[in-house]
Scaffold this active site. Structure first.
Site, short mmCIF file in Angstrom:
data_model
loop_
_atom_site.label_atom_id
_atom_site.label_comp_id
_atom_site.label_asym_id
_atom_site.label_seq_id
_atom_site.Cartn_x
_atom_site.Cartn_y
_atom_site.Cartn_z
N SER A 118 -9.90 -2.66 2.51
CA SER A 118 -11.03 -2.13 2.86
C SER A 118 -10.48 -2.82 4.13
CB SER A 118 -11.99 -1.34 2.21
OG SER A 118 -12.78 -0.90 2.59
N GLU B 13 -4.34 3.86 0.78
CA GLU B 13 -5.70 4.19 0.11
C GLU B 13 -6.42 3.90 0.88
OE1 GLU B 13 -8.40 2.10 -0.78
OE2 GLU B 13 -7.81 0.56 0.93
N HIS C 164 -10.14 1.79 -4.06
CA HIS C 164 -11.42 1.41 -4.25
C HIS C 164 -12.01 1.77 -5.00
CE1 HIS C 164 -11.48 1.16 0.30
NE2 HIS C 164 -13.39 0.72 -0.50
#
Length: 310
Positions: free
Chosen positions: A114, A213, A281
């Site tokens: 992330s 992602e 996630h």
């Protein structure tokens, strides 16, 4: 150790020390305690950064405090892995103050995802370090026996390659362009990659497999980030694209789905593309090496990735 121009750290062994750091968002104390307990149960020694439990606005301490913990971990020869507690926001604020010389002098395992994408990209550009795009240590608090925890242990303590298979339960499943590509796996969170455009940390993606992602982005924002990468020239020469979990990427308005946006934008590249891969996630996720050789086989629906560890 340098192997084929890549700085590869050693896998963890019993008794090795790992450092828990918080380069981005603030972390509840109970998550740190739970992560340390699980890592200790793996016969690892745990050192919690001095500033991990601090809080400054939405950050885990000031910029100076957060980068101090990172640099101390990179400089300490007894630390063999640096694990980020969580993502959130904040890594971009400290990335230019990392001690890259210390990383080059003593390569060690580094894992997170992330917001941590900013650090992965910088470490690759500055040092050639192969890192782990994988669960943050906070995931260990959910369940020490979960698939994610088991995979985290595998990534840190073995040098086994990983084979991911496209999963029809993922929102990005069905995003696919036929073909096979071999190349170095690079990338991470789409929003952070787009935010990195224009900085000094631009990875050379020529011949690479780009992994993507993201979470919580509406389809038009995903479209915008992909267009930004294309206009900046980041996607010129990319060999293939591995598409992971696009979690919670919906909009109530009359817009295309995230799958339609990804198909349009990535399909125009003319390279193999494979969606539905279980990294990102999602509730359960897999750790993957960044900066290491990988094979994307869209026809077979698989992504095979070497381990960064020796």
């Amino acid at each position: 150790m340098t192997v084929d121009g890549i700085e590869r750290p050693a896998k963890l062994r019993a008794g090795d020390q790992v450092a828990l750091v918080a380069p981005s968002g603030w972390v509840p104390e109970e998550l740190v305690a739970a992560a340390a307990a699980v890592l200790s149960s793996w016969d690892l020694r745990v050192r919690v950064g001095d500033n991990v439990l601090r809080r400054h606005f939405y950050l885990a301490g000031t910029d100076a405090e957060r980068v101090a913990d990172l640099n101390e971990a990179f400089r300490d020869p007894s630390v063999r892995a640096v694990l980020c507690m969580r993502g959130g926001y904040g890594a971009q604020r400290i990335v230019d103050d990392l001690d890259f010389a210390a990383v080059r002098a003593d390569p060690k395992l580094f894992m997170g995802f992330s917001d941590i994408t900013a650090l992965h990209v910088a470490l690759w550009c500055e040092t050639g370090l192969a890192t782990l795009h994988g669960p943050t240590a906070s995931y260990l608090a959910r369940s020490p026996d979960s698939a994610t925890a088991r995979d985290m242990r595998r990534a840190l303590t073995t040098a086994q390659p990983v084979v991911l298979t496209a999963d029809e339960r993922e929102d990005s499943f069905g995003v696919r362009t036929a073909g096979r590509a071999d190349g170095t796996l690079l990338g991470g969170n789409l929003s952070l990659l787009a935010t990195t455009v224009g900085t000094r940390h631009r990875p050379d993606l020529t011949g690479a497999i780009l992994m993507l992602e993201v979470a919580g982005e509406e389809p038009y924002r995903i479209d915008r980030s992909l267009v930004q990468l294309q206009r900046a020239g980041w996607l010129d020469g990319v060999a293939g694209v591995a598409v992971g979990q696009f979690t919670g990427c919906t909009d109530d308005g009359p817009t295309p789905t995230v799958r339609e946006v990804l198909t349009e934008q990535l399909g125009s590249l003319g390279v193999p593309v494979l969606g539905g891969l279980p990294f990102g996630h999602g509730e359960q996720q897999t750790a993957l090496g960044l900066g290491v050789p990988a094979v994307l086989d869209a026809d077979a629906g698989t992504l095979t990735v070497q381990s960064p560890a020796l």
